[in-house]
Design a protein around this motif. Structure first.
Motif, PDB file in Angstrom:
ATOM      1  N   TYR A   1      50.975 -19.731 -31.584  1.00 33.30           N
ATOM      2  CA  TYR A   1      51.601 -19.679 -32.909  1.00 33.30           C
ATOM      3  C   TYR A   1      50.984 -20.629 -33.931  1.00 33.30           C
ATOM      4  O   TYR A   1      51.127 -20.431 -35.127  1.00 33.30           O
ATOM      5  N   TYR A   2      50.347 -21.698 -33.466  1.00 27.62           N
ATOM      6  CA  TYR A   2      49.760 -22.672 -34.412  1.00 27.62           C
ATOM      7  C   TYR A   2      48.285 -22.901 -34.057  1.00 27.62           C
ATOM      8  O   TYR A   2      47.893 -23.996 -33.652  1.00 27.62           O
ATOM      9  N   PRO A   3      47.458 -21.850 -34.203  1.00 30.47           N
ATOM     10  CA  PRO A   3      46.071 -21.934 -33.727  1.00 30.47           C
ATOM     11  C   PRO A   3      45.228 -22.970 -34.469  1.00 30.47           C
ATOM     12  O   PRO A   3      44.254 -23.481 -33.917  1.00 30.47           O
ATOM     13  N   ASP A   4      45.620 -23.295 -35.716  1.00 32.43           N
ATOM     14  CA  ASP A   4      44.807 -24.268 -36.469  1.00 32.43           C
ATOM     15  C   ASP A   4      44.824 -25.637 -35.794  1.00 32.43           C
ATOM     16  O   ASP A   4      43.845 -26.377 -35.872  1.00 32.43           O
ATOM     17  N   LEU A   5      45.935 -25.948 -35.112  1.00 34.84           N
ATOM     18  CA  LEU A   5      46.016 -27.248 -34.406  1.00 34.84           C
ATOM     19  C   LEU A   5      44.959 -27.297 -33.302  1.00 34.84           C
ATOM     20  O   LEU A   5      44.365 -28.342 -33.047  1.00 34.84           O
ATOM     21  N   VAL A   6      44.750 -26.172 -32.646  1.00 30.90           N
ATOM     22  CA  VAL A   6      43.776 -26.104 -31.543  1.00 30.90           C
ATOM     23  C   VAL A   6      42.369 -26.205 -32.119  1.00 30.90           C
ATOM     24  O   VAL A   6      41.532 -26.971 -31.639  1.00 30.90           O
TER      25      VAL A   6
ATOM     26  N   ALA B   1      41.682 -29.784 -33.163  1.00 29.54           N
ATOM     27  CA  ALA B   1      41.555 -30.749 -32.060  1.00 29.54           C
ATOM     28  C   ALA B   1      40.223 -30.606 -31.324  1.00 29.54           C
ATOM     29  O   ALA B   1      39.635 -31.589 -30.888  1.00 29.54           O
ATOM     30  N   PHE B   2      39.765 -29.362 -31.174  1.00 25.79           N
ATOM     31  CA  PHE B   2      38.552 -29.130 -30.376  1.00 25.79           C
ATOM     32  C   PHE B   2      37.335 -28.829 -31.265  1.00 25.79           C
ATOM     33  O   PHE B   2      36.279 -28.467 -30.754  1.00 25.79           O
ATOM     34  N   ASN B   3      37.540 -28.935 -32.575  1.00 27.99           N
ATOM     35  CA  ASN B   3      36.450 -28.651 -33.507  1.00 27.99           C
ATOM     36  C   ASN B   3      35.880 -27.240 -33.276  1.00 27.99           C
ATOM     37  O   ASN B   3      34.679 -27.055 -33.079  1.00 27.99           O
ATOM     38  N   VAL B   4      36.769 -26.281 -33.303  1.00 26.44           N
ATOM     39  CA  VAL B   4      36.410 -24.881 -33.034  1.00 26.44           C
ATOM     40  C   VAL B   4      36.175 -24.153 -34.367  1.00 26.44           C
ATOM     41  O   VAL B   4      36.918 -24.377 -35.329  1.00 26.44           O
ATOM     42  N   GLU B   5      35.172 -23.274 -34.397  1.00 25.03           N
ATOM     43  CA  GLU B   5      34.869 -22.525 -35.613  1.00 25.03           C
ATOM     44  C   GLU B   5      36.049 -21.612 -35.974  1.00 25.03           C
ATOM     45  O   GLU B   5      36.780 -21.156 -35.111  1.00 25.03           O
ATOM     46  N   ASP B   6      36.154 -21.301 -37.268  1.00 24.32           N
ATOM     47  CA  ASP B   6      37.266 -20.488 -37.776  1.00 24.32           C
ATOM     48  C   ASP B   6      37.265 -19.062 -37.243  1.00 24.32           C
ATOM     49  O   ASP B   6      38.294 -18.397 -37.250  1.00 24.32           O
ATOM     50  N   ASP B   7      36.095 -18.571 -36.797  1.00 24.70           N
ATOM     51  CA  ASP B   7      36.074 -17.172 -36.349  1.00 24.70           C
ATOM     52  C   ASP B   7      36.538 -17.012 -34.893  1.00 24.70           C
ATOM     53  O   ASP B   7      36.520 -15.926 -34.344  1.00 24.70           O
ATOM     54  N   MET B   8      36.940 -18.098 -34.265  1.00 21.41           N
ATOM     55  CA  MET B   8      37.468 -18.040 -32.891  1.00 21.41           C
ATOM     56  C   MET B   8      39.001 -17.968 -32.951  1.00 21.41           C
ATOM     57  O   MET B   8      39.619 -18.788 -33.640  1.00 21.41           O
ATOM     58  N   GLY B   9      39.592 -17.007 -32.246  1.00 21.30           N
ATOM     59  CA  GLY B   9      41.048 -16.866 -32.251  1.00 21.30           C
ATOM     60  C   GLY B   9      41.671 -17.372 -30.959  1.00 21.30           C
ATOM     61  O   GLY B   9      41.012 -17.389 -29.914  1.00 21.30           O
TER      62      GLY B   9
END
Ligand SMILES: Cc1cc2nc3c(=O)[nH]c(=O)nc-3n(C[C@H](O)[C@H](O)[C@H](O)COP(=O)(O)O)c2cc1C
Length: 221
Positions: free
Chosen positions: A171-176, A179-187
């Motif tokens: 529900y709150y993917p932006d937090l993930v 935290a892990f410095n993940v690109e925006d195109d990863m869901g």
């Protein structure tokens, strides 16, 4: 009973953990084994981010703050809710089994909400894994991720490590991503809290049942 049957039948969702961590070499064995999951054209669409120790605690805090303050969720993938018919009945049976053990009455909205919020504290597990795939991927790849998460949970179970898959953690993917410095195109599709079972926790007495075979499987010929 075969070892495999024993493994499959003994896995249950665990929602109360001891604070003992899984040793790094055991973590590696588990995730190496889960990597053997099959996928469409061997595309292996799963991407996995695992937090332990202070990093897990920081995420726990961030998730809990978002959920408990009523911040609107923004999942990356569509959730088709509510469930209806037999799916609704099964969902209600499952909730009844858990909340009943926690001593929560059906009408007690406050207590139910408090129990629901434990999702965002990762049920106090010492580790959390988030599993996702590229946002542009569709149902066929999500199926591969589903196969991966069962393989992962069984790999954990085979090492005595308990787990709970949690759609709530999508529900709150932006937090993930932060935290892990993940690109925006990863869901993010799902989270899994894991660690060692706290046997005395009442939630861990929850038992779910499965529909009779004929409700799910039809044989011809
Ligand atoms: C993809 C998936 C998402 C789930 N999401 C949640 C969740 O958000 N919160 C929760 O407490 N349990 C969650 N569960 C656990 C299910 O409630 C549980 O698997 C089901 O009731 C069967 O019980 P068992 O795992 O003990 O066999 C999820 C399970 C799966 C496979």
């Amino acid at each position: 009973m075969t070892e495999f049957e024993q493994l499959v039948r003994s896995r249950r969702s665990i929602r109360g953990f001891s604070d003992q961590s899984v040793a790094p070499e055991q973590l590696m064995r588990i995730f190496e084994l889960a990597q053997q999951a099959p996928s469409n054209c061997n595309t292996q669409p799963w991407q996995v981010w695992v937090a332990s120790g202070k990093e897990c605690d920081a995420l726990r805090q961030a998730f809990y703050e978002c959920a408990s303050s009523g911040q609107a969720s923004n999942p990356d993938f569509e959730f088709k809710l509510p469930f209806e018919n037999e799916y609704r009945t099964r969902q209600m049976d499952c909730a009844r089994a858990l909340y009943g053990l926690l001593g929560i009455e059906r009408g007690d909205k406050l207590a139910r909400n408090q129990a629901m919020l434990q999702n965002y504290r990762f049920f106090e597990a010492p580790h959390v894994a988030f599993i996702g795939m590229p946002k542009q991927f569709a149902l066929n790849s999500a199926m591969d991720v589903g196969i991966y998460i069962q393989t992962l949970m069984l790999a954990m179970q085979s090492e005595g490590v308990s787990s709970c898959a949690q759609g709530a953690l999508a529900y709150y993917p932006d937090l993930v991503r932060r935290a892990f410095n993940v690109e925006d195109d990863m869901g993010i599709l799902v989270g899994i809290s894991f660690g060692f079972e706290q046997v005395s926790h009442p939630a861990n007495r929850t038992r779910t049942v499965r529909a009779p075979l004929a409700e799910s499987v039809k044989f011809i010929g």
